[in-house]
Write an enzyme that holds these catalytic residues in place. Structure first.
Site, PDB file in Angstrom:
ATOM      1  N   THR A   1       0.747  -1.239   0.011  1.00  0.00           N
ATOM      2  CA  THR A   1      -0.008   0.001  -0.031  1.00  0.00           C
ATOM      3  C   THR A   1       0.724   1.317   0.230  1.00  0.00           C
ATOM      4  O   THR A   1       2.014   1.111   0.246  1.00  0.00           O
ATOM      5  CB  THR A   1      -1.011  -0.064   1.175  1.00  0.00           C
ATOM      6  OG1 THR A   1      -0.174  -0.212   2.393  1.00  0.00           O
ATOM      7  CG2 THR A   1      -1.807  -1.206   0.943  1.00  0.00           C
TER       8      THR A   1
ATOM      9  N   THR B   1       1.410   4.349   1.701  1.00  0.00           N
ATOM     10  CA  THR B   1       2.356   5.032   2.704  1.00  0.00           C
ATOM     11  C   THR B   1       3.294   3.968   3.184  1.00  0.00           C
ATOM     12  O   THR B   1       4.520   4.136   3.643  1.00  0.00           O
ATOM     13  CB  THR B   1       1.374   5.543   3.851  1.00  0.00           C
ATOM     14  OG1 THR B   1       0.641   6.468   3.190  1.00  0.00           O
ATOM     15  CG2 THR B   1       2.307   5.956   5.082  1.00  0.00           C
ATOM     16  N   CYS B   2       2.781   2.691   3.217  1.00  0.00           N
ATOM     17  CA  CYS B   2       3.651   1.430   3.731  1.00  0.00           C
ATOM     18  C   CYS B   2       4.823   1.130   2.983  1.00  0.00           C
ATOM     19  O   CYS B   2       5.801   1.186   3.181  1.00  0.00           O
ATOM     20  CB  CYS B   2       2.657   0.223   3.883  1.00  0.00           C
ATOM     21  SG  CYS B   2       1.131   0.606   4.868  1.00  0.00           S
ATOM     22  N   SER B   3       4.522   1.493   1.649  1.00  0.00           N
ATOM     23  CA  SER B   3       5.717   1.171   0.820  1.00  0.00           C
ATOM     24  C   SER B   3       6.642   2.142   0.399  1.00  0.00           C
ATOM     25  O   SER B   3       7.854   2.073   0.000  1.00  0.00           O
ATOM     26  CB  SER B   3       5.175   0.541  -0.621  1.00  0.00           C
ATOM     27  OG  SER B   3       4.613  -0.732  -0.447  1.00  0.00           O
TER      28      SER B   3
ATOM     29  N   LEU C   1       8.071   1.121   5.795  1.00  0.00           N
ATOM     30  CA  LEU C   1       9.283   0.255   5.568  1.00  0.00           C
ATOM     31  C   LEU C   1      10.455   0.900   5.054  1.00  0.00           C
ATOM     32  O   LEU C   1      11.303   0.405   5.566  1.00  0.00           O
ATOM     33  CB  LEU C   1       8.621  -0.941   4.547  1.00  0.00           C
ATOM     34  CG  LEU C   1       9.456  -2.168   4.219  1.00  0.00           C
ATOM     35  CD1 LEU C   1      10.169  -2.815   5.442  1.00  0.00           C
ATOM     36  CD2 LEU C   1       8.925  -3.225   3.454  1.00  0.00           C
TER      37      LEU C   1
END
Length: 159
Positions: free
Chosen positions: A45, A47-49, A53
């Site tokens: 997703t 923001t996560c990517s 992370l």
């Protein structure tokens, strides 16, 4: 009630891909160790990517220099977590953990209902630092935010 500093890490099981699917129980993951665990609502997703992370990848060596293991968790399957880690060039040793049914997120009191986005039950975006199976720092994001769960913020708290 969500986990608080001073609370023990609840017992649960997570999965990862090593030589096949490996089940990791939380006592094995946390007891006798210093661990930063951060959770994302979903692998791959935005923001996560793009932020979450990558920040932990960028600062991975700084955590390890402090004797701290780093683990990323999402309510996804272990194959998705492995593929995401590979696509993001996660260093060896950064654990990409799957909480497939959200059991650990629920045990922590950090689950969220993302059904309105077609994602079902997920983990809230958070980071925590634990020593010997006890939470010492717990950072939980407000919905839609990315501030307190970042690698940089956690490092500042550990200084």
């Amino acid at each position: 009630m969500p986990i608080q500093p001073g609370d023990p890490i609840p017992e649960s099981h997570l999965q990862r891909i090593d030589e096949g699917v490996e089940i990791i129980d939380t006592p094995t993951l946390f007891e006798g160790k210093k661990v930063v665990l951060f959770a994302v609502p979903g692998a791959f997703t935005p923001t996560c990517s793009e932020k979450h992370l990558p920040g932990f990848i960028q600062h991975f060596d700084e955590f390890r220099a402090k004797g701290i293991e780093v683990a990323c968790m999402s309510v996804n399957d272990p194959f998705v977590m492995q593929a995401w880690g590979l696509s993001q060039h996660a260093p060896e040793g950064l654990l990409m953990l799957a909480d497939g049914n959200g059991e650990f997120a629920r045990a922590l009191g950090l689950e969220m209902d993302a059904s309105s986005y077609g994602m079902g039950m997920r983990a809230k975006r958070f980071s925590l630092y634990a020593e010997d199976g006890v939470a010492r720092i717990v950072n939980v994001e407000a919905p839609g935010e990315f501030r307190v769960s970042s690698a940089e913020h956690m490092l500042s708290q550990l200084s």
